[in-house]
Each structure stands twice: as structure tokens, then as C-alpha cells.
Scaffold this motif. Structure first.
Motif, PDB file in Angstrom:
ATOM      1  N   PRO A  10     -32.284  10.557 -14.379  1.00  0.00           N
ATOM      2  CA  PRO A  10     -33.717  10.793 -14.595  1.00  0.00           C
ATOM      3  C   PRO A  10     -34.161  12.145 -14.047  1.00  0.00           C
ATOM      4  N   ASN A  11     -35.167  12.744 -14.683  1.00  0.00           N
ATOM      5  CA  ASN A  11     -35.736  13.970 -14.131  1.00  0.00           C
ATOM      6  C   ASN A  11     -36.686  13.601 -12.974  1.00  0.00           C
ATOM      7  N   GLU A  12     -37.288  14.623 -12.370  1.00  0.00           N
ATOM      8  CA  GLU A  12     -38.032  14.375 -11.125  1.00  0.00           C
ATOM      9  C   GLU A  12     -39.174  13.373 -11.278  1.00  0.00           C
ATOM     10  N   ASN A  13     -39.905  13.446 -12.382  1.00  0.00           N
ATOM     11  CA  ASN A  13     -41.003  12.472 -12.541  1.00  0.00           C
ATOM     12  C   ASN A  13     -40.603  11.311 -13.452  1.00  0.00           C
ATOM     13  N   ARG A  14     -39.305  11.193 -13.708  1.00  0.00           N
ATOM     14  CA  ARG A  14     -38.693  10.042 -14.404  1.00  0.00           C
ATOM     15  C   ARG A  14     -39.267   9.829 -15.810  1.00  0.00           C
ATOM     16  N   THR A  15     -39.591  10.928 -16.474  1.00  0.00           N
ATOM     17  CA  THR A  15     -40.114  10.810 -17.845  1.00  0.00           C
ATOM     18  C   THR A  15     -39.009  11.042 -18.877  1.00  0.00           C
ATOM     19  N   GLU A  16     -37.916  11.680 -18.457  1.00  0.00           N
ATOM     20  CA  GLU A  16     -36.800  11.977 -19.362  1.00  0.00           C
ATOM     21  C   GLU A  16     -35.489  11.794 -18.608  1.00  0.00           C
ATOM     22  N   HIS A  17     -34.398  11.709 -19.371  1.00  0.00           N
ATOM     23  CA  HIS A  17     -33.068  11.625 -18.766  1.00  0.00           C
ATOM     24  C   HIS A  17     -32.184  12.719 -19.351  1.00  0.00           C
ATOM     25  N   SER A  18     -31.299  13.243 -18.505  1.00  0.00           N
ATOM     26  CA  SER A  18     -30.257  14.133 -19.031  1.00  0.00           C
ATOM     27  C   SER A  18     -28.920  13.405 -18.894  1.00  0.00           C
ATOM     28  N   LEU A  19     -27.956  13.848 -19.669  1.00  0.00           N
ATOM     29  CA  LEU A  19     -26.668  13.155 -19.747  1.00  0.00           C
ATOM     30  C   LEU A  19     -25.658  13.829 -18.819  1.00  0.00           C
ATOM     31  N   ALA A  20     -24.778  13.034 -18.231  1.00  0.00           N
ATOM     32  CA  ALA A  20     -23.698  13.571 -17.400  1.00  0.00           C
ATOM     33  C   ALA A  20     -22.508  12.626 -17.501  1.00  0.00           C
ATOM     34  N   ILE A  21     -21.331  13.136 -17.181  1.00  0.00           N
ATOM     35  CA  ILE A  21     -20.146  12.274 -17.127  1.00  0.00           C
ATOM     36  C   ILE A  21     -19.686  12.177 -15.675  1.00  0.00           C
ATOM     37  N   LYS A  22     -19.450  10.955 -15.239  1.00  0.00           N
ATOM     38  CA  LYS A  22     -19.055  10.694 -13.855  1.00  0.00           C
ATOM     39  C   LYS A  22     -17.577  10.305 -13.854  1.00  0.00           C
ATOM     40  N   VAL A  23     -16.779  11.040 -13.093  1.00  0.00           N
ATOM     41  CA  VAL A  23     -15.333  10.770 -12.992  1.00  0.00           C
ATOM     42  C   VAL A  23     -15.068  10.282 -11.572  1.00  0.00           C
ATOM     43  N   THR A  24     -14.377   9.146 -11.441  1.00  0.00           N
ATOM     44  CA  THR A  24     -14.202   8.489 -10.144  1.00  0.00           C
ATOM     45  C   THR A  24     -12.729   8.195  -9.899  1.00  0.00           C
ATOM     46  N   SER A  25     -12.303   8.390  -8.644  1.00  0.00           N
ATOM     47  CA  SER A  25     -10.916   8.082  -8.294  1.00  0.00           C
ATOM     48  C   SER A  25     -10.815   7.777  -6.801  1.00  0.00           C
ATOM     49  N   LYS A  26      -9.619   7.392  -6.375  1.00  0.00           N
ATOM     50  CA  LYS A  26      -9.345   7.192  -4.945  1.00  0.00           C
ATOM     51  C   LYS A  26      -7.906   7.597  -4.686  1.00  0.00           C
ATOM     52  N   SER A  27      -7.643   8.031  -3.459  1.00  0.00           N
ATOM     53  CA  SER A  27      -6.277   8.452  -3.125  1.00  0.00           C
ATOM     54  C   SER A  27      -6.065   8.343  -1.621  1.00  0.00           C
ATOM     55  N   LEU A  28      -4.808   8.487  -1.202  1.00  0.00           N
ATOM     56  CA  LEU A  28      -4.523   8.645   0.226  1.00  0.00           C
ATOM     57  C   LEU A  28      -5.093   9.989   0.667  1.00  0.00           C
ATOM     58  N   GLU A  29      -5.438  10.079   1.959  1.00  0.00           N
ATOM     59  CA  GLU A  29      -6.079  11.321   2.438  1.00  0.00           C
ATOM     60  C   GLU A  29      -5.196  12.540   2.219  1.00  0.00           C
ATOM     61  N   LYS A  30      -3.864  12.365   2.331  1.00  0.00           N
ATOM     62  CA  LYS A  30      -2.960  13.520   2.166  1.00  0.00           C
ATOM     63  C   LYS A  30      -2.940  14.033   0.720  1.00  0.00           C
ATOM     64  N   ASN A  31      -3.377  13.176  -0.226  1.00  0.00           N
ATOM     65  CA  ASN A  31      -3.359  13.579  -1.645  1.00  0.00           C
ATOM     66  C   ASN A  31      -4.732  13.942  -2.193  1.00  0.00           C
ATOM     67  N   GLU A  32      -5.757  14.007  -1.308  1.00  0.00           N
ATOM     68  CA  GLU A  32      -7.121  14.088  -1.845  1.00  0.00           C
ATOM     69  C   GLU A  32      -7.396  15.377  -2.616  1.00  0.00           C
TER      70      GLU A  32
END
Length: 409
Positions: free
Chosen positions: A59-81
């Protein structure tokens, strides 16, 4: 280390948006640069616990419109981050949508998984489709991940052996890729290491972050009865309401819990024989929704939805109110893992819900009275509603009598 990166995306056309969820599901399973998908899979397995991607509306600041985004998520050991982060960024920038056989296989897998999910998530899909008839944001979400997405994907999978259809699909995937900006606008990290000890990069050049709003899609005109292979029905009814920032949202949230526990569970599950039933305020889509799950009945269930609304005007006891308040408060306060707490906070920030706003919502839930429930019920649940049903072939006559347009999934 848990890590999410959010990349902005320029507005998609309707054709592109129809396959946006296919793009995000395929993105993590194709080649990158000069590596084929098998090599990428080996690297993924070696350095991460898996990578997932999905499109989100910000949402934009006054929540009147939305913009699109792609969210990429992962997990790893700390040595591989740092290797994990590099792989995530490279995947978004350099994924290859050229291996026709791999992309065809992925489409077939996704369409098959979708078909199985209808039986499991029929109530969620029916609610989403009822809401799609109420406002543009719900309609847009239904095209992204609801029953409309499942039917579009099924149709595409059936046509994909035709070279013309396959080439068009590949073209749309490449168009979407070209609209994703390779510099992140947000990153999220949950780690046991302090920020100065981590190997992750947090310094991205994201100066040009002015984003164009994504167009919403038209409200679905027809109430549809969707035919599937199930021997049961999933009924849903939705009413237009308000977002989470409106003063009525806390009372509507409590009303959902009270209707579920005080009336619907007994009438539709215990007496009617369904596996489940309920009601809820969905502030994200600004609708109040009723649903039944694996339900042997259909017409009678919609009657019980109406009866529950009548009951809410005069039948709620103080005990039922207290139980409803406790249910909503416990869902707000429920303990999560350290990662879960952090991710929940991050998601709220993306939705522009400040901590003060969240605490105010909680306080208003606690103060909810019987009069408040009666007021919001009268104000919102006696207006025109929209309905959807997902059911087996044996319900088609009943659905026609209820004035549904019949479609096969």
C-alpha cells in the motif's frame, strides 16, 4: 539465518497478472545465467533450506493504491548466508525462461497441485470468489491466487502442448521478468548474529524507488457455482465492510468469532453435518465473510448464515461476547518463534500498521460491548451480499435454483 528480499515490479498488464503466481512459482525452479535448472537445484540444496517467491501488493502512504513487488524468501546456516543472498539476487536478475520442457513440466506440476488444493482449501477459495464480486482489491487477489487463478492455470496447462500457446506463455514470463527492478526496496533478516557480525549486504542502491501503482482488476459481475470433483459443497457469502484502521474493524473481528462459536458451529457443523463453518472480518480485503467446509448441504447453509445474522441482533450473551473477545486477543497475542515474531512485525510494517495502531486495535477489541456487536451487525450484515459455491456435479441443479452461473473448474 532467515532472509527475505523485496524487489519492486512495474505494473503488469491483465495478461501478465493472470500468470504472476506462475512466474513466482517457476522462478525458483529454472536455470540462472549459464547454469541449467539441475545445477541451480544442487546449489540451492547445498547452501539453503529452499527458496520461495511470491508477488505482494504494497500500500502507498495513505493506502489508496498498491504497487507490486516480488518477495523472495530463504533460510540458511549462518556460514552460508552471503551465498544464499547472492543466489536470491542472481535468481531475480538472471533467471532463464528458455528451457521449454522444464517450463511446461513446471506448469503441469502447478496445475496438478492446484486441482488437489481445491478439496483442501475449498472454503478459502469460495470466500475469495464471493469477495471478488464486492471490490477491486478482492477481485485482484482472486485473479492472483484464488479460484480464477486455478481455472486460468488449468486452461493454460491444457493448451501448452500447442507451440503457439507455449511461445506466448514464455513471452509473458520474459515480460514480467523485464519489469522487476533488480535493486531491492526492503530486506528482512532474522539471525542470532548481530548486524555487524553478519556477512549479508544491507546496503543497496535503491534511490529510484518511485513506483507506479498496479491497476486493480474489474469486480467479478456474476455469482458463480463452481463444479469440482468433490461430493460436498463449500459455501461462502461476503458483505462489504472496512479496513483494519476503521473504528468498526475491532467489533467486526469479535463478531466473527461470536457468530462462529455461538451459532454457526452448532447449526452447520453439529446439526447440518458439515466438517466446519464460520465467519470472519477480512480487513485486508474489506469484507466480512461466512463459510462452510465440506458441507453436505447448500441452500440450508445460506439460510443458516442469514439466521445467524438475525441471532446477532438479540441473541448474543455476555459470556459469548467475552469468549469472542478472548479469541481475538489470544490470536493477536499468541506466542510465535523469534523468527515468527520478527516476520509478523515486518509484514505489519509493510502494511503500514504502526505499533500504536496495532495496540489501539487490541484495546478496542477488549472494550467491545454487546451494543457494539449489534451496531456493526446491523450496519454491515443486512446490506446486499455476494455469494460463491464450490461443489460437486450433484449440486448443479440446486446452485441453478440459487441463481448461480455454473462453471467447471
Amino acid at each position: 539465518t532467515y532472509h527475505s528480499i523485496i524487489f519492486p515490479c512495474q505494473p503488469l498488464t491483465k495478461e501478465e497478472f493472470n500468470i504472476a503466481s506462475l512466474y513466482s512459482s517457476t522462478l525458483t525452479d529454472v536455470g540462472i545465467g549459464n547454469k541449467n535448472y539441475e545445477e541451480v537445484q544442487k546449489i540451492q540444496s547445498a547452501v539453503t533450506g529452499g527458496i520461495s517467491a511470491n508477488f505482494i501488493l504494497l500500500p502507498n502512504e495513505n493506502r489508496t493504491e498498491h504497487s507490486l513487488a516480488i518477495k523472495v524468501t530463504s533460510k540458511s546456516l549462518e556460514k552460508n548466508e552471503n551465498k544464499m543472498q547472492d543466489l536470491m539476487i542472481e535468481m531475480v536478475g538472471n533467471a532463464k525462461f528458455t528451457d521449454k520442457n522444464r517450463i511446461k513440466d513446471m506448469l503441469t506440476f502447478i496445475a496438478s497441485d492446484n486441482d488437489k488444493s481445491v478439496i483442501q482449501n475449498g472454503h478459502v477459495l469460495a470466500m475469495s470468489n464471493a469477495a471478488a464480486q464486492i471490490n477491486n482489491i478482492s477481485s485482484t487477489n482472486d485473479i492472483a491466487s484464488g479460484i480464477n487463478f486455478i481455472t486460468n492455470t488449468g486452461a493454460l496447462a491444457r493448451e501448452i502442448n500447442n507451440d503457439l500457446s507455449l511461445n506466448k506463455y514464455l513471452e509473458l514470463l520474459k515480460n514480467i521478468k523485464s519489469k522487476i527492478v533488480s535493486q531491492p526496496i526492503f530486506t528482512f533478516t532474522s539471525s542470532s548474529l548481530d548486524m555487524d557480525q553478519t556477512q549479508l549486504n544491507f546496503d543497496f542502491n535503491s534511490e529510484n524507488t518511485s513506483q507506479m501503482p498496479q491497476s486493480y482488476f474489474d469486480i467479478q459481475e456474476a455469482s458463480i457455482g463452481w463444479i469440482t470433483g468433490a461430493q460436498v459443497s463449500y459455501c461462502a457469502e461476503a458483505f462489504p465492510t472496512v479496513d483494519a484502521f476503521h473504528e468498526d474493524a475491532p467489533a467486526l473481528s469479535v463478531l466473527g468469532a461470536v457468530l462462529r462459536n455461538g451459532y454457526l458451529h452448532s447449526a452447520i457443523r453439529e446439526k447440518g453435518g458439515a466438517y466446519g463453518a464460520g465467519a470472519m472480518q477480512d480487513s485486508k480485503n474489506q469484507v466480512f465473510k461466512f463459510f462452510s467446509y465440506r458441507d453436505p448441504k447448500c441452500t440450508e447453509t445460506f439460510n443458516e448464515f442469514r439466521n445467524s445474522r438475525e441471532w446477532s441482533l438479540k441473541g448474543i450473551s455476555q459470556n459469548q461476547l467475552d469468549e469472542g473477545i478472548l479469541g481475538v486477543i489470544s490470536s493477536i497475542d499468541k506466542p510465535l518463534s523469534p523468527y515468527g515474531e520478527a516476520m509478523n512485525d515486518f509484514a505489519n510494517n509493510l502494511d503500514r500498521k504502526s505499533i500504536d495502531q496495532r495496540l489501539r486495535f487490541r484495546a478496542l477489541v477488549k472494550e467491545c460491548s454487546l451494543k457494539d456487536l449489534e451496531n456493526v451487525s446491523r450496519k454491515y450484515l443486512f446490506n446486499e451480499s455476494k455469494k460463491a459455491v464450490i461443489a460437486g456435479e450433484n449440486y448443479s441443479e440446486e446452485m441453478k435454483n440459487l441463481k448461480f452461473e455454473i462453471k467447471n473448474i
